[in-house]
Enzyme design. Sequence first.
Site, PDB file in Angstrom:
ATOM      1  N   SER A   1       0.835  -1.199   0.000  1.00 13.72           N
ATOM      2  CA  SER A   1       0.000   0.000   0.000  1.00 13.72           C
ATOM      3  C   SER A   1       0.875   1.257   0.000  1.00 13.72           C
ATOM      4  CB  SER A   1      -0.956  -0.040   1.191  1.00 13.72           C
ATOM      5  OG  SER A   1      -1.933   0.967   1.103  1.00 13.72           O
TER       6      SER A   1
ATOM      7  N   GLU B   1      -5.119  -5.144  -5.055  1.00 14.04           N
ATOM      8  CA  GLU B   1      -4.964  -5.734  -3.723  1.00 14.04           C
ATOM      9  C   GLU B   1      -4.626  -7.226  -3.841  1.00 14.04           C
ATOM     10  OE1 GLU B   1      -8.520  -4.879  -1.553  1.00 14.04           O
ATOM     11  OE2 GLU B   1      -8.144  -2.720  -1.517  1.00 14.04           O
TER      12      GLU B   1
ATOM     13  N   HIS C   1      -4.077  -0.570  -4.455  1.00 12.94           N
ATOM     14  CA  HIS C   1      -5.531  -0.787  -4.301  1.00 12.94           C
ATOM     15  C   HIS C   1      -6.218  -0.430  -5.630  1.00 12.94           C
ATOM     16  CE1 HIS C   1      -5.068  -1.147   0.092  1.00 12.94           C
ATOM     17  NE2 HIS C   1      -4.331  -0.055   0.037  1.00 12.94           N
TER      18      HIS C   1
END
Length: 273
Positions: free
Chosen positions: A131, A200, A173
Amino acid sequence: MSKNQLPTLIIIGGGEDKKADKKILKEIVKLSGQEKAKIGIITTATDYPDEVGMEYKNLFYDLGVYEVHTLSIMDRKHSNMRAKLDSILNYDCLFFTGGDQLKISSIIGGTYFHHIIHEFYHSGKILAGTSAGASMMSEIMIIEGYDEKAPAKAAINMSPGMGLIENVIIDQHFNQRGRMGRLLSGVAQNPHILGIGIDEDTAIIVEEHRSFSVLGNGVVTIVDGRNIEYTNISEQFPDDPLALTNVVVHVLPENYGYDLINKKPILKKAIKS
């Protein structure tokens, strides 16, 4: 050099599986030396460093890692403590957690720790990030932007990253949050830079800046703007829809990869098992 020999980045789009097969985390352990691995967890990006650090510490110990440490680098003073930071060079892997990528660059950027990270990587070790820990890898990183919106001229804000991989912009994401518009905007502003959107529970494994392979349950989206013929990108009328022509897009699932030198996808049969 480390057991792995080649400097390797493992760049994860966030939301990696932590309960079922843990494929990506297992690959980190494998490349770091299996049961002999020493892993450092960098929690700079998160507002909950103790909780997040303990979660990953337990996960890596459950996967058989020899030694795991959480490294609390929460301000620039900590990032310049040479006596404590030199020991990081003895680790096999540094893992950057999610959170806010701007915290990573503002706390670590230009410090002694930043220098140590580059030395660590170029000595043939594993650098992994999920992330925010993925976005910060590039020279230029996306720090905010509009999700699930059509491309607009001013869809994103960008900032200098940590410079571990050159000539790319990484977004995470990716399909889960509808970020194609903002990656297209980033490439329109920097057409010489490759846009890489990572889903993801999906990662790219980059060896020596030359190529990467895809691992995980999602896809990696490549946006190549080198041959853009026309764009209306400018500071004037920033909320207007973005126009782009002749953009090349590749969508790559697991067992595919990408040649970062020649800017070409690598087909399944060409990837070593």
